[in-house]
Motif scaffolding. Structure first.
Motif: not given
Lengths: 331, 331
Positions: A265-281
């Protein structure tokens, strides 16, 4: 190149229904680099690695777009001159030739325009275009290389950034397992990965992440369905347009090599793909994914890692008595 | 390996009278790297370029010993964690395999011992050995590479620094014009350069700058005849031995690739070879050189630039959820 949100959404919907054959897949393959001006590319590579483009003599393009780590610095936000904390996550230079525009808010129209930004940004390389040109122009080996590559022989911020952009144009990552799959090798990725790709399209991720770079070809609001919670002050394209509708609208990032380009993310706040996918969904699509579905989408994302550019480190020509000295420390 | 000053001076005198044939030249050629453990060297190269060995995730060995710029950072003193100003000029990693010991004061006995220093130095990479090991050990690709290269499979500061040292052992610069001359090609350097070499021996520079690296094989007081004026607080080997006789006694730096490894001296205060030669002749040997003699010696020094190591940038394996996150900024 900017498109109204409503048009983007319409396009996305079309893409969702255009995936019945390989020819119509919403993600297309990355082509290998077609290098037509190798001397200019070699010059651009030297400049890309040359820390003398910074005021301190310490920071090069490669400092924040490190080609040992997929063209990023693997930090939430970058380190600039005097160790200043940068405002936003460093986007990868890999496959940036496919970008609709450069920077998260698209404020530079192409790679050449982008390259001039960090050099003169007091929070990044901290130099000026004038000082950068004087520095490079003081070095006989560079004088010859610019004369060889540019008709007017001149070393200017225009020719410096032109050469850097020519090098960056070559930084592509073909031959990912997913691309091999697209090209017909059905064994290139696992059945779970194929299921992840199916979900990626079905859930709606592909609405924004499409094209050769699986992203980077449109703008989208960060937080379509729910607000994205962040302490990062960036407001996206509103900073350019002044329009309320552009608040928190950013360029959709590429998913190519995404396993390597954490944090996210633009703030670099998330370090795992699992979390990134969950948040995006959740915040973009209003969906809650099962653990299995999330894992399969992650497998698909991991299949987007392609061959990384093989870079022979350039040997930089030395400074001399005419070269402005670096000023790393405030006196 | 430390030798009393009086013995060093005696050795130097002998060398001055031992230059009648090629076989007895006081500077010997640099041999090409003989790589017997290529896998360990490849692993060491990855670690050398891996910024995760630093607390910030930003600084690697290559940050201060940049292989694009002859193994130095081209700054008077280096930039460390949080942009702290380092205490001393960064010595080149090139040909450091020939060094009598490592660091300016020789406090590390070899490259392996040296490599552990900056990682845990709060003013340099700012990490700890424990954190560095935990970080590297969290990454499956590194686990496999260490298992392939070390009998006990363990990732430890011992094996990390062993691999880095194995890579550094390969960083040599053979085939300089002067080495070609030594090997019998009398056309490899100009007559002025040959005269510069003659003066280099006759004036007495060779008393300290001899051996394959033209230096790096003994310790000597900085300021034998006259005091070296500097604001740099380093006291040389006195810091190790506590003895007054070791005050301002430093390892004699290599002159290999000296044209590329500016600025000069342990305080990095001098930026041109002309000035460095003039000062050395004055304060070490009590001599004032003519402008022509100085220029010829500089030509000789420039003939010591050899083939730089061709380094293919390693592609570093990604971190994962078990990898400690970098902490670039104080919270």
């Amino acid at each position: 190149m900017k498109q109204p949100l409503i048009l983007i959404l319409a396009m996305s919907t079309n893409l969702l229904f255009a995936t019945s054959s390989v020819a119509q897949e919403p993600i297309s393959i990355i082509e290998a680099a077609n290098i037509t001006e190798p001397e200019k590319v070699a010059l651009g590579k030297m400049l890309y690695f040359d820390p003398r483009l910074s005021k301190s003599g310490y920071i090069s393009c490669n400092s924040c777009h490190n080609l040992a780590t997929a063209g990023v610095d693997s930090l939430a936000t970058s380190i600039g001159d005097q160790w200043q904390q940068g405002p936003i996550n460093s986007p990868t230079v890999l496959n940036s030739r496919y970008n609709i525009a450069q920077f998260w808010d698209g404020r530079a129209k192409d790679l050449k325009e982008q390259a001039g930004g960090p050099i003169a940004n007091p929070k990044e390389m901290g130099s000026t275009h004038s000082l950068a040109v004087t520095t490079i122009a003081s070095i006989p080996e560079y004088q010859k290389l610019f004369a060889d590559n540019f008709d007017n022989n001149a070393i200017s911020i225009d020719t410096i950034t032109d050469a850097i952009a020519a090098f960056e144009e070559t930084l592509v990552t073909p031959n990912s397992p997913f691309d091999q799959y697209l090209m017909g090798n059905k064994q290139a990725i696992s059945s779970n990965t194929i299921n992840g790709y199916r979900l990626f399209k079905e859930v709606g991720c592909v609405g924004c992440h499409n094209g050769p770079a699986a992203g980077n070809n449109m703008y989208m609001k960060m937080g379509v369905v729910k607000t994205f919670v962040t302490t990062n002050p960036a407001i996206g394209r509103q900073a350019l347009t002044g329009k309320a509708i552009d608040k928190n609208v950013f360029k959709v990032p590429t998913l190519r090599n995404i396993e390597l380009t954490y944090p996210y993310f633009h703030d670099g706040s998330v370090w795992t793909l699992e979390e990134a996918v969950t948040i995006m969904a959740d915040i973009q699509l209003g969906k809650k994914l099962s653990e299995k579905d999330t894992q399969d989408i992650v497998l698909f994302l991991q299949s987007l890692t392609g061959d990384q550019p093989q870079i022979v480190l350039p040997i930089l020509p030395p400074s001399n008595k005419n070269t402005p000295k670096p000023t790393p420390f405030i006196l």
